[in-house]
Write a protein that holds these residues in place. Structure first.
Motif, PDB file in Angstrom:
ATOM      1  N   PHE A 141       5.419  -6.504   2.053  1.00 14.26           N
ATOM      2  CA  PHE A 141       6.009  -6.476   0.485  1.00 14.26           C
ATOM      3  C   PHE A 141       4.785  -7.209  -0.140  1.00 14.26           C
ATOM      4  CE2 PHE A 141      10.485  -4.198   1.136  1.00 14.26           C
ATOM      5  CZ  PHE A 141       9.625  -3.049   0.761  1.00 14.26           C
ATOM      6  N   PHE A 142       4.438  -8.580   0.817  1.00 17.03           N
ATOM      7  CA  PHE A 142       4.206  -9.524  -0.183  1.00 17.03           C
ATOM      8  C   PHE A 142       2.740  -8.934  -0.489  1.00 17.03           C
ATOM      9  CE2 PHE A 142       5.966 -12.236   3.236  1.00 17.03           C
ATOM     10  CZ  PHE A 142       7.039 -12.862   1.894  1.00 17.03           C
ATOM     11  N   PRO A 143       1.503  -8.367   0.125  1.00 12.08           N
ATOM     12  CA  PRO A 143       0.650  -8.701  -0.582  1.00 12.08           C
ATOM     13  C   PRO A 143       1.005  -7.094  -2.040  1.00 12.08           C
ATOM     14  CG  PRO A 143       0.765  -7.056   1.519  1.00 12.08           C
ATOM     15  CD  PRO A 143       1.706  -8.523   0.971  1.00 12.08           C
ATOM     16  N   TYR A 144       2.044  -6.364  -2.013  1.00 10.21           N
ATOM     17  CA  TYR A 144       2.176  -5.334  -2.840  1.00 10.21           C
ATOM     18  C   TYR A 144       2.588  -6.374  -3.602  1.00 10.21           C
ATOM     19  CZ  TYR A 144       4.458  -1.981  -5.012  1.00 10.21           C
ATOM     20  OH  TYR A 144       5.904  -1.034  -6.157  1.00 10.21           O
ATOM     21  N   HIS A 145       3.500  -7.213  -3.426  1.00  8.64           N
ATOM     22  CA  HIS A 145       4.537  -8.316  -4.701  1.00  8.64           C
ATOM     23  C   HIS A 145       3.487  -8.881  -5.606  1.00  8.64           C
ATOM     24  CE1 HIS A 145       6.480 -11.817  -5.442  1.00  8.64           C
ATOM     25  NE2 HIS A 145       7.168 -11.508  -5.961  1.00  8.64           N
ATOM     26  N   ASP A 146       2.386  -9.759  -4.469  1.00  7.05           N
ATOM     27  CA  ASP A 146       1.518 -10.489  -5.386  1.00  7.05           C
ATOM     28  C   ASP A 146       0.545  -9.904  -5.970  1.00  7.05           C
ATOM     29  OD1 ASP A 146       3.361 -12.536  -4.019  1.00  7.05           O
ATOM     30  OD2 ASP A 146       1.645 -12.281  -2.496  1.00  7.05           O
ATOM     31  N   HIS A 147       0.663  -8.261  -5.624  1.00 10.17           N
ATOM     32  CA  HIS A 147      -0.844  -7.529  -6.409  1.00 10.17           C
ATOM     33  C   HIS A 147      -0.653  -7.029  -6.990  1.00 10.17           C
ATOM     34  CE1 HIS A 147      -3.769 -11.156  -3.987  1.00 10.17           C
ATOM     35  NE2 HIS A 147      -2.475 -10.636  -3.179  1.00 10.17           N
ATOM     36  N   GLU A 148       0.276  -5.933  -7.295  1.00 13.11           N
ATOM     37  CA  GLU A 148       0.521  -5.246  -7.727  1.00 13.11           C
ATOM     38  C   GLU A 148       1.769  -4.960  -8.527  1.00 13.11           C
ATOM     39  OE1 GLU A 148      -0.091  -1.355  -5.717  1.00 13.11           O
ATOM     40  OE2 GLU A 148      -1.088  -2.567  -4.338  1.00 13.11           O
ATOM     41  N   TRP A 149       2.991  -5.211  -8.304  1.00 17.26           N
ATOM     42  CA  TRP A 149       4.140  -5.216  -9.075  1.00 17.26           C
ATOM     43  C   TRP A 149       4.229  -6.448 -10.149  1.00 17.26           C
ATOM     44  CZ3 TRP A 149       9.046  -7.403  -9.200  1.00 17.26           C
ATOM     45  CH2 TRP A 149      10.409  -6.964  -9.814  1.00 17.26           C
ATOM     46  N   GLY A 150       4.871  -5.852 -11.383  1.00 20.20           N
ATOM     47  CA  GLY A 150       5.196  -6.110 -12.485  1.00 20.20           C
ATOM     48  C   GLY A 150       3.239  -6.455 -13.069  1.00 20.20           C
ATOM     49  N   PHE A 151       2.212  -5.885 -12.370  1.00 19.43           N
ATOM     50  CA  PHE A 151       0.934  -6.324 -13.163  1.00 19.43           C
ATOM     51  C   PHE A 151       1.230  -4.958 -14.366  1.00 19.43           C
ATOM     52  CE2 PHE A 151       1.160  -9.120 -10.280  1.00 19.43           C
ATOM     53  CZ  PHE A 151       0.373 -10.315 -10.862  1.00 19.43           C
ATOM     54  N   PRO A 152       0.485  -4.978 -15.489  1.00 23.48           N
ATOM     55  CA  PRO A 152       0.077  -4.430 -15.826  1.00 23.48           C
ATOM     56  C   PRO A 152      -0.619  -2.949 -15.843  1.00 23.48           C
ATOM     57  CG  PRO A 152      -0.825  -5.953 -17.247  1.00 23.48           C
ATOM     58  CD  PRO A 152       0.338  -6.204 -16.191  1.00 23.48           C
TER      59      PRO A 152
END
Length: 201
Positions: free
Chosen positions: A22-33
């Motif tokens: 979840f960390f890479p998904y959260h840091d680089h994808e989730w919430g970025f336009p």
């Protein structure tokens, strides 16, 4: 919502603590336009598959979904036939749910129509960018998600209920729902500030 400590020692949204992936998904994808129609279509498709399941299940199978669904290229998926449905039902690498598989094919066809109507999926969905901000991760849907869900359902899309659509909006940056203390919140906010939403044609 609690925070967890990431691999670098900085705080992250609490849900990252479930699995390391979840960390890479959260840091680089989730919430970025996101403005790319293929990525938007992929995400709303995967959110539909997640209905009743955990995102962990879907994320772990994401590459298999991409292989099975022609990398979620809209025009390719729109041409899928009943043979493809049966093929996918035999694919143990994905979630084998006939209704959800058929919904992705249907939605690809509806996406083609939406692109003709609005110029792009992005041009349509970004009209529903969050305008009223609630405390991060304090709700499972929003007024904007309900409105987008209704608009998609009106156009024949399936598995796009308000909760599914809100999760899509969280992930694709239409709302910055990172926790106030999360190190990624400011990064997502900066990306959104620099982002120019596409205009509906």
């Amino acid at each position: 919502m609690s925070l967890v400590t990431g691999p670098d020692g900085a705080p992250r949204c609490g849900w990252c603590g479930e699995i390391a992936e979840f960390f890479p998904y959260h840091d680089h994808e989730w919430g970025f336009p996101v403005v790319d129609d293929r990525r938007l279509f992929e995400k709303i498709s995967l959110e539909g598959f997640q209905s009743g399941l955990s995102w962990r299940t879907i994320l772990n199978k994401r590459e298999n979904f991409r292989l099975g669904f022609a990398n979620f290229e809209i025009d390719a998926v729109a041409q899928f036939t009943q043979d493809d449905v049966e093929r996918l039902l035999q694919n143990s690498g994905i979630v084998r749910h006939r209704g959800k598989i058929e919904a992705v094919i249907n939605n690809a066809q509806r996406a083609q129509e939406l692109i003709k109507e609005a110029g792009s999926i992005a041009g349509f969905v970004w009209q529903y960018e969050a305008k009223t901000l609630s405390p991060p991760q304090s709700q499972t849907t929003s007024a904007e998600a309900i409105a987008l869900s209704k608009a998609l359902k009106k156009r024949g899309w399936k598995f796009v209920g308000p909760t599914t659509v809100f999760a899509f909006m969280q992930a694709m940056g239409l709302v910055n729902d990172h926790h106030e203390g999360c190190v990624t919140r400011a990064k997502a906010a900066a990306a959104r500030a620099a982002f120019l939403p596409p205009q509906r044609q």
